[in-house]
Design a protein around this motif. Structure first.
Motif, PDB file in Angstrom:
ATOM      1  N   ILE A 142     -13.833 114.631  77.740  1.00  0.00           N
ATOM      2  CA  ILE A 142     -15.185 114.497  77.178  1.00  0.00           C
ATOM      3  C   ILE A 142     -15.921 115.825  77.260  1.00  0.00           C
ATOM      4  O   ILE A 142     -16.501 116.304  76.280  1.00  0.00           O
ATOM      5  N   ALA A 143     -15.897 116.444  78.444  1.00  0.00           N
ATOM      6  CA  ALA A 143     -16.613 117.709  78.645  1.00  0.00           C
ATOM      7  C   ALA A 143     -16.061 118.799  77.741  1.00  0.00           C
ATOM      8  O   ALA A 143     -16.828 119.566  77.142  1.00  0.00           O
TER       9      ALA A 143
ATOM     10  N   GLU B  49     -17.461 118.178  74.293  1.00  0.00           N
ATOM     11  CA  GLU B  49     -18.901 118.405  74.203  1.00  0.00           C
ATOM     12  C   GLU B  49     -19.299 119.858  74.448  1.00  0.00           C
ATOM     13  O   GLU B  49     -20.276 120.329  73.896  1.00  0.00           O
TER      14      GLU B  49
ATOM     15  N   GLU C 181     -18.957 123.391  71.564  1.00  0.00           N
ATOM     16  CA  GLU C 181     -20.005 123.976  70.725  1.00  0.00           C
ATOM     17  C   GLU C 181     -20.703 125.161  71.382  1.00  0.00           C
ATOM     18  O   GLU C 181     -21.302 125.975  70.701  1.00  0.00           O
TER      19      GLU C 181
ATOM     20  N   GLU D 132     -25.087 116.825  81.414  1.00  0.00           N
ATOM     21  CA  GLU D 132     -23.878 116.054  81.120  1.00  0.00           C
ATOM     22  C   GLU D 132     -23.319 115.442  82.397  1.00  0.00           C
ATOM     23  O   GLU D 132     -22.922 114.275  82.424  1.00  0.00           O
TER      24      GLU D 132
ATOM     25  N   SER E  46     -22.768 111.536  83.120  1.00  0.00           N
ATOM     26  CA  SER E  46     -21.434 111.005  83.440  1.00  0.00           C
ATOM     27  C   SER E  46     -21.436 110.280  84.771  1.00  0.00           C
ATOM     28  O   SER E  46     -20.801 109.228  84.909  1.00  0.00           O
TER      29      SER E  46
END
Length: 150
Positions: free
Chosen positions: A18-19, A22, A25, A104, A108
Motif C-alpha cells: 500500500i505504502a 501511495e 507519486e 499514512e 494504517s
C-alpha cells in the motif's frame, strides 16, 4: 503452534505494498519511507546508527540513503571533527514527505486495530514488544556470527 510470524509477515507485506503505491507519486520507492522517517526523527544520525535502528545491513542502508540523497529528500554532512563520519539530515522536501508518511502511518494504524478493544490494543502492543525483543536477541546473535541451533 500458531504461525504468528506468517501473519505478521503478511500484514507487513500488505502495508508495504500500500505504502509503495501511495508514496510513488512523491518518488519514494520500496521501503525508503522508513529510512526517511527515522532520519527525520533523529536529525544528524550517522549511517551505522540508522542501520542498527532499522535493523538492516550497511549495504542495504547505503543504497537507500544514496537514493534518498539523489532524490533530494536528505543530505549528508561531514562531521566537523572527523570528515569520514557523515551525518544525515532531512531536506525541506524530505520534511514535507515525512508529514504525508506520518498521516499514512496513523491511518494504517487506525485501520489495523479498529476491531480491537482498548484492552486488546494494550495487550497486543505489550505482546508485540516481547516478540520483537526475542527476535532482536536472535538477530543480534546471527549478525555476530552465532549459528542458531534449530
Amino acid at each position: 503452534m500458531e504461525d504468528i510470524l506468517r501473519e505478521i509477515g503478511s500484514i507487513s507485506r500488505m502495508l508495504e505494498s500500500i505504502a509503495n503505491i501511495e508514496f510513488k507519486e512523491i518518488q519514494l520507492s520500496k521501503g525508503q519511507y522508513i529510512y526517511l522517517v527515522r532520519i527525520f526523527e533523529n536529525e544528524g544520525i550517522i549511517p551505522e546508527r540508522l542501520a542498527e535502528l532499522i535493523k538492516v545491513d550497511r549495504t542495504t542502508l547505503s543504497r537507500a540513503v544514496k537514493k534518498l540523497e539523489e532524490n533530494g529528500f536528505i543530505l549528508k554532512e561531514s562531521d566537523k571533527e572527523n570528515k569520514k563520519i557523515k551525518h544525515l539530515y532531512t531536506t525541506i522536501k524530505g520534511k514535507q514527505a515525512v508529514q504525508l508518511i506520518i498521516r499514512e502511518n496513523n491511518y494504517s494504524n487506525k485501520v489495523a486495530i479498529q476491531q480491537l478493544s482498548a484492552l486488546e490494543r494494550k495487550n497486543f502492543a505489550e505482546m508485540l514488544a516481547k516478540i520483537k525483543s526475542s527476535v532482536e536477541i536472535d538477530w543480534v546473535n546471527v549478525k555476530n556470527g552465532i549459528k542458531r541451533d534449530y
